[in-house]
Design a protein around this motif. Structure first.
Motif, PDB file in Angstrom:
ATOM      1  N   ARG A   1      14.719  33.807  23.608  1.00 20.41           N
ATOM      2  CA  ARG A   1      13.469  33.337  23.643  1.00 20.41           C
ATOM      3  C   ARG A   1      12.565  32.698  22.288  1.00 20.41           C
ATOM      4  O   ARG A   1      12.690  33.795  21.088  1.00 20.41           O
TER       5      ARG A   1
ATOM      6  N   VAL B   1      12.317  19.092  25.318  1.00 22.81           N
ATOM      7  CA  VAL B   1      12.019  17.490  24.249  1.00 22.81           C
ATOM      8  C   VAL B   1      12.466  17.215  24.151  1.00 22.81           C
ATOM      9  O   VAL B   1      12.454  16.180  22.868  1.00 22.81           O
TER      10      VAL B   1
ATOM     11  N   HIS C   1      13.758  24.797  25.651  1.00 23.63           N
ATOM     12  CA  HIS C   1      12.842  23.923  25.370  1.00 23.63           C
ATOM     13  C   HIS C   1      13.269  22.289  24.422  1.00 23.63           C
ATOM     14  O   HIS C   1      12.686  21.748  24.722  1.00 23.63           O
TER      15      HIS C   1
ATOM     16  N   GLN D   1      12.416  36.102  19.869  1.00 23.81           N
ATOM     17  CA  GLN D   1      13.010  36.959  19.570  1.00 23.81           C
ATOM     18  C   GLN D   1      14.045  36.416  18.380  1.00 23.81           C
ATOM     19  O   GLN D   1      14.373  37.177  17.755  1.00 23.81           O
TER      20      GLN D   1
ATOM     21  N   GLN E   1       3.574  28.082  11.374  1.00 26.19           N
ATOM     22  CA  GLN E   1       2.900  28.996  12.208  1.00 26.19           C
ATOM     23  C   GLN E   1       2.790  29.032  13.674  1.00 26.19           C
ATOM     24  O   GLN E   1       2.945  29.325  14.538  1.00 26.19           O
ATOM     25  N   GLU E   2       3.091  27.554  14.115  1.00 24.42           N
ATOM     26  CA  GLU E   2       3.784  26.723  15.323  1.00 24.42           C
ATOM     27  C   GLU E   2       4.801  27.342  15.888  1.00 24.42           C
ATOM     28  O   GLU E   2       5.373  28.489  15.966  1.00 24.42           O
ATOM     29  N   ARG E   3       3.679  28.196  17.366  1.00 27.92           N
ATOM     30  CA  ARG E   3       5.415  28.726  18.475  1.00 27.92           C
ATOM     31  C   ARG E   3       5.599  27.347  19.319  1.00 27.92           C
ATOM     32  O   ARG E   3       5.182  26.593  19.968  1.00 27.92           O
ATOM     33  N   LEU E   4       6.767  28.103  20.072  1.00 31.24           N
ATOM     34  CA  LEU E   4       7.346  27.423  21.436  1.00 31.24           C
ATOM     35  C   LEU E   4       6.871  28.177  22.346  1.00 31.24           C
ATOM     36  O   LEU E   4       7.003  29.736  22.228  1.00 31.24           O
ATOM     37  N   PRO E   5       6.926  27.500  23.337  1.00 29.13           N
ATOM     38  CA  PRO E   5       5.808  28.428  24.738  1.00 29.13           C
ATOM     39  C   PRO E   5       7.283  29.526  25.133  1.00 29.13           C
ATOM     40  O   PRO E   5       8.309  29.406  24.619  1.00 29.13           O
ATOM     41  N   GLY E   6       7.220  30.756  25.485  1.00 30.58           N
ATOM     42  CA  GLY E   6       7.622  31.694  25.370  1.00 30.58           C
ATOM     43  C   GLY E   6       8.652  31.586  26.699  1.00 30.58           C
ATOM     44  O   GLY E   6       9.661  32.687  27.090  1.00 30.58           O
ATOM     45  N   TRP E   7       7.920  30.672  27.889  1.00 30.49           N
ATOM     46  CA  TRP E   7       9.154  31.346  29.172  1.00 30.49           C
ATOM     47  C   TRP E   7       9.951  30.531  29.178  1.00 30.49           C
ATOM     48  O   TRP E   7      11.036  30.485  30.253  1.00 30.49           O
TER      49      TRP E   7
ATOM     50  N   ARG F   1      12.044  19.837  16.565  1.00 32.19           N
ATOM     51  CA  ARG F   1      12.039  19.745  17.744  1.00 32.19           C
ATOM     52  C   ARG F   1      10.970  18.399  16.837  1.00 32.19           C
ATOM     53  O   ARG F   1      11.149  17.284  18.410  1.00 32.19           O
TER      54      ARG F   1
END
Lengths: 230, 255
Positions: free
Chosen positions: A116, A91, A87, A119, A75-81, A132
């Protein structure tokens, strides 16, 4: 390299029943191992304990050669900016660019590097998250349903690639997929429901690597053994 | 968004005015108590320009006060986000002060600082600062575990990244609170002007009150409402633009 639990017990604060009770197991070599069992038996709790309590003085978890333990979950997410590609670049430690490129190719994520994270489909999100982690320094990587929502064929490709790229690392794969666990994992820790009072068992999986030939009889036997333990 | 704010205000204003005129009609009150439409229009023609400049004067203090509050709220909110002793102290203090009607402190401020620009600015800032601080603290103190886990596990987490993640994940909430605090800052400035200042629309309302000029007050309320609606609409539009730019890929759609 060794990961061992001797009489591990854990009860969540405010709860009377222990989620993990007198757990004993030992995994002694690098490779792809698994924790298997029905929902709610403490697989994720065990993973979090391994990360937080390994090597602590009073801990019942003993390790050697596992200085860096990472835990990834689905359920981890990468930052959306920024885009997922940017990204990953950010990293990716220096010197691992070639590995990153290979993993992106094997994980079939090249077409979505400009997108993103929000998406992506759920399977793509999980693959992106796993890449990652694989780029980081680790001795033991716990994969808690990290390949959920990925189609079976690609999952097999990914697992075989991980085994080929990281032969010196230990993996602990938490999954609900019996066939996959029995096929690709070496040591399978089977946790059963507390009501059955069976405790935990170690079962040997087939530990197939790239280019394997399926021994149907032995594979069936491994699956039956896991089913029997659980 | 800007137009929605304006027509929503117009609907509320017209309903309020209709109620007043209804009361006037039912109770057969004189124009001295509740002015009729012709008197309101005549007063509007006479005082609108002056009141508009007064509202701009008030708005300038409001904007400055709000900017100061936002900077202070973010500074203190970021410093107080940790569950350390200092963080807990800031949170408890903010909750308690927020529960107190800050406007009641206005007389003390006027006694100490006189009735000039600084007093108005201070009251405007204080009134919108504490609600802003509580929101910022709430956002900054709540970890976004699904995103932060990776950075913590790999030793990459820095306070700047932590703040960026939490602000990004709560951008809608933060922009809404900032837009909403404009009303508070405006109310604070008007109250300050009403109590003791010598400029601004609050001061003009006080003069109208002493002259029992309800038509003048209604005109002032109309101009205040329109101006604050435009200001809030602009803040919301700005917030939306920031969100669009930050969230969506170049040339892409906001998901």
């Amino acid at each position: 390299m060794r990961l061992e639990c001797d009489g591990l017990k854990y009860t969540y604060p405010g709860s009377e029943a222990a989620v993990i009770d007198n757990l004993c197991f030992s995994m002694t070599a690098p490779g792809f191992n698994a924790v298997f069992g029905p929902s709610g038996v403490g697989k994720t709790s065990l993973a979090k304990l391994l990360v937080s309590q390994a090597n602590l003085p009073a801990s019942r978890i003993f390790t050697s050669g596992l200085d860096r333990i990472l835990y990834s979950y689905n359920q981890e997410r990468l930052p959306g900016w920024s885009s997922t590609g940017k990204h990953l670049n950010k990293v990716c430690p220096p010197g691992k660019e070639a590995l990153k490129k290979k993993l992106i190719d094997i994980f079939k994520l090249e077409p979505v590097l400009d997108a993103r994270f929000s998406q992506l489909s759920m399977g793509q999100q999980n693959r992106m998250n796993l890449i990652r982690y694989l780029l980081q320094e680790f001795d033991l990587l716990i994969l808690d349903e990290s390949l959920a929502n990925v189609d079976e064929a690609l999952r097999e490709t990914i697992i075989l690639a991980i085994k080929a790229f990281f032969p010196e690392k230990m993996f602990l794969y938490i999954s609900h997929n019996l066939m996959e666990v029995a096929k690709f994992c070496r040591d399978i820790l089977v946790l059963s429901e507390p009501v059955k009072q069976k405790g935990s068992f170690m079962v040997k999986g087939r530990d197939y690597a790239h280019g394997y030939t399926l021994d149907k009889q032995a594979f069936d036997a491994s699956m039956l053994e896991v089913m029997d333990a659980f | 968004m800007l137009f929605r704010r304006i027509y929503q205000f117009l609907i509320v204003y017209c309903l309020g005015l209709a109620c007043l005129l209804g009361i006037k009609k039912v109770l057969t009150l004189s124009d001295y108590v509740i002015p009729g439409v012709p008197l309101i229009l005549e007063t509007a023609g006479r005082v609108s320009q002056g009141y508009l400049f007064d509202v701009f004067n008030t708005l300038s203090v409001t904007i400055l006060g709000q900017v100061i509050s936002i900077i202070m709220a973010f500074t203190v909110g970021i410093l107080g986000r940790k569950s350390s002793w200092a963080g807990s102290f800031i949170k408890v203090m903010a909750y308690n002060i927020q529960a107190y009607p800050i406007v009641a402190l206005a007389p003390i401020i006027f006694i100490l600082l006189g009735d000039g620009f600084i007093s108005r600015l201070l009251i405007a800032s204080m009134i919108c600062y504490f609600p802003l601080l509580l929101s910022v603290l709430g956002v900054m103190a709540a970890p976004v575990k699904d995103i932060e886990h990776f950075y913590i596990a790999t030793g990459r987490m820095r306070w700047q990244l932590e703040v960026k993640i939490r602000a990004f994940e709560n951008l809608s909430k933060l922009t809404t609170v900032i837009a909403g605090s404009a009303t508070l800052a405006m109310a604070g400035t008007i109250v300050a002007e009403f109590i003791a200042a010598n400029a601004g629309i609050g001061y003009s309302i006080r003069i109208a009150l002493y002259q029992s000029d309800l038509a003048g007050i209604l005109v002032a309320l109309f101009i205040i409402g329109i101006v604050i609606s435009i200001y809030q609409g602009m803040l919301e539009t700005l917030g939306d633009q920031v969100k669009t730019k930050w969230f969506a890929p170049k040339g892409g759609e906001l998901l």
